[in-house]
Design an enzyme around this catalytic site. Sequence first.
Site, PDB file in Angstrom:
ATOM      1  N   ASP A 242       0.808  -1.224   0.000  1.00 56.02           N
ATOM      2  CA  ASP A 242       0.000   0.000   0.000  1.00 56.02           C
ATOM      3  C   ASP A 242       0.843   1.276   0.000  1.00 56.02           C
ATOM      4  O   ASP A 242       1.941   1.313   0.558  1.00 56.02           O
ATOM      5  CB  ASP A 242      -0.908  -0.008   1.230  1.00 56.02           C
ATOM      6  CG  ASP A 242      -2.106   0.911   1.084  1.00 56.02           C
ATOM      7  OD1 ASP A 242      -2.672   0.972  -0.020  1.00 56.02           O
ATOM      8  OD2 ASP A 242      -2.488   1.543   2.084  1.00 56.02           O
ATOM      9  N   HIS A 243       0.282   2.318  -0.616  1.00 58.73           N
ATOM     10  CA  HIS A 243       0.885   3.654  -0.638  1.00 58.73           C
ATOM     11  C   HIS A 243       2.370   3.618  -1.011  1.00 58.73           C
ATOM     12  O   HIS A 243       3.220   4.199  -0.337  1.00 58.73           O
ATOM     13  CB  HIS A 243       0.699   4.358   0.711  1.00 58.73           C
ATOM     14  CG  HIS A 243      -0.675   4.928   0.877  1.00 58.73           C
ATOM     15  ND1 HIS A 243      -1.134   5.995   0.135  1.00 58.73           N
ATOM     16  CD2 HIS A 243      -1.699   4.571   1.684  1.00 58.73           C
ATOM     17  CE1 HIS A 243      -2.386   6.275   0.482  1.00 58.73           C
ATOM     18  NE2 HIS A 243      -2.761   5.411   1.419  1.00 58.73           N
TER      19      HIS A 243
END
Length: 284
Positions: A84-85
Amino acid sequence: MPIVHTRELVEAAVAAGTGVAAFNVITLEHAEAVAEGAERAGRPAILQISENAVRFHGGRLSPIAAATAAVARASTAPLGLHLDHVVTPGLLEAAPGEGFGSVMFDASVLPYDENVAVTAKMAAYGHRHGIWVEAELGRVGGKEGEPALDAHAPGVRTDPDEATGYVAKTGVDALAVAVGSSHAMTERTAALDHGLIRRLREAVPVPLVLHGSSGVPDDEIRAAIAAGMVKINVGTALNTAFTAAVRKSLAARPDTVDPRKHLAPAREAMAGTVADFLGLLPVR
């Protein structure tokens, strides 16, 4: 159970008219709590590791990824593995070899044209290696290392017309959108723009992702799913439960130095939080 590809979990949620929750993993206890909570709820979930979490582990992806994957495989619940991210291309490129089915590449701080260019490149790489790619358009505030951002400020929220072009140009598989939530909220007071969610759902041909769901009340999450949100990201709520449990344990047993005595109630508190969030998702 074998790790389930994120694409399969999301497509199943879309077909059922419900959502799938994705929970941030920082420590082994986080991963164990997500698996336990999913088993209690009898629902699938996604374990996701952010680039910030990788940075916390000395910039080494393999140890935390391997541990999280091992927890997922040992669980009886259908669990996916998501990175994620990600803002560093090299980290995205490492994802296939570490067992991830999906990556969220975050170029949302860049000007639109630059966001499109780099995201399209990363999506193409991901697709060549079997990775389902999520991106972000608009600004979901509250990210670590960024200045404070008002989720209701003009120009922050995702524009449906711009989102349509963005998905077409980048080829991403899912889109995180700014609709009134914010990362790192410790109180559940966010008010979402459900009309905007519906317009985005109509305009965008890929599943929508809600970031910052820890700060969103139960009824708002249910309404967001009904309006078109599919992947529901939860992170801070686990950390809030973890920290509160550790503080309580330390206060009750200040002379106890065995960390397991404090981590066990923290893990249990997170598992309960996971089960509660999964219980919000409609069953069709």
